[in-house]
Design a protein around this motif. Sequence first.
Motif, PDB file in Angstrom:
ATOM      1  N   LYS A 292      -7.525 -34.953  73.702  1.00  0.00           N
ATOM      2  CA  LYS A 292      -8.565 -34.768  74.718  1.00  0.00           C
ATOM      3  C   LYS A 292      -9.850 -35.528  74.387  1.00  0.00           C
ATOM      4  O   LYS A 292     -10.356 -36.305  75.211  1.00  0.00           O
ATOM      5  CB  LYS A 292      -8.882 -33.281  74.873  1.00  0.00           C
ATOM      6  CG  LYS A 292     -10.039 -33.008  75.832  1.00  0.00           C
ATOM      7  CD  LYS A 292     -10.414 -31.548  75.890  1.00  0.00           C
ATOM      8  CE  LYS A 292     -11.648 -31.351  76.767  1.00  0.00           C
ATOM      9  NZ  LYS A 292     -12.049 -29.931  76.848  1.00  0.00           N
ATOM     10  N   GLU A 293     -10.413 -35.302  73.202  1.00  0.00           N
ATOM     11  CA  GLU A 293     -11.684 -35.925  72.847  1.00  0.00           C
ATOM     12  C   GLU A 293     -11.580 -37.445  72.838  1.00  0.00           C
ATOM     13  O   GLU A 293     -12.464 -38.143  73.327  1.00  0.00           O
ATOM     14  CB  GLU A 293     -12.139 -35.424  71.470  1.00  0.00           C
ATOM     15  CG  GLU A 293     -12.423 -33.927  71.426  1.00  0.00           C
ATOM     16  CD  GLU A 293     -13.503 -33.521  72.410  1.00  0.00           C
ATOM     17  OE1 GLU A 293     -14.437 -34.333  72.617  1.00  0.00           O
ATOM     18  OE2 GLU A 293     -13.423 -32.418  72.970  1.00  0.00           O
TER      19      GLU A 293
ATOM     20  N   ASN B 131     -13.575 -40.085  75.331  1.00  0.00           N
ATOM     21  CA  ASN B 131     -14.422 -41.122  74.746  1.00  0.00           C
ATOM     22  C   ASN B 131     -14.011 -42.524  75.168  1.00  0.00           C
ATOM     23  O   ASN B 131     -14.838 -43.434  75.244  1.00  0.00           O
ATOM     24  CB  ASN B 131     -14.379 -41.029  73.211  1.00  0.00           C
ATOM     25  CG  ASN B 131     -15.046 -39.770  72.693  1.00  0.00           C
ATOM     26  OD1 ASN B 131     -15.926 -39.203  73.345  1.00  0.00           O
ATOM     27  ND2 ASN B 131     -14.633 -39.324  71.509  1.00  0.00           N
TER      28      ASN B 131
END
Length: 261
Positions: A224-225, A229
């Motif tokens: 997810k992160e 990004n």
Amino acid sequence: MSRVEKFFITLANFFPVWVVGGACLSLWDPTTATWFQPTWIPLFLGIIMLSMGLTLSLDDFLRVIQIPRSIALGVGLQYTIMPLLGFTLAKLLHLPMDYVIGVVLVACCPGGTASNVVCFIARSNIALSVSLTAVSTLAAVIITPLLTTLMIEFISQHLMGAVIQVDTLGLLINTFKVVILPVTAGALLNHFFKEWVKIINPYTPFIAVMSIVFIVDFILAVKKEEIINQLKEVFDPEIPVNIYDLGLIYEIRINDEKKVN
């Protein structure tokens, strides 16, 4: 066909809804998908391929003889245009190496159960789709690992100045275990236990769809992160690859129907 069978077929027809809905949910709350274990991925891929195998019969393989030109064209373009497109996009967009590997690997893979489900939903030439899937899947045991190895080693040499070694034999073995064994098992079950397979076949597309959803959701939740990004920095190169793939399938189907008419 019973109401229950029709219900499950209808659920399978909502394949895009399950994928998009599950993806949004896993990105919003990763805990909804992280129950899935990474060690389960080969198992669920095997379930998907087994589901596809259960839809295959000897007639599907005999059909290859009846329309060899369409099959040869579809499979040939699958393993030439698609890998080259993925390879070119990966180089032009200067993607990180892990992204490059993912794009190249996807571009070198054959069609699968999902493509058959989509063709079923679109009411297109399912027989041609199944035949292309069967032939490209069988060819994938050799072609996918070799193409992936060659392209990744070439790109890594130019981007990093060092060659990333790919375990080609390992890829061959894993492809055989995850793809060929389940597909063969499903086809044999369909041949020798046809009446039994007819009972479960209305449910297998939904099982295959949910298996795909579980795998996709888990990967999105774990990454997810990183995905958030990279969204503003990286244009997804799989979009043009898949758009071209859909256009190619449509063109082949139209040409095949013209020949039949």
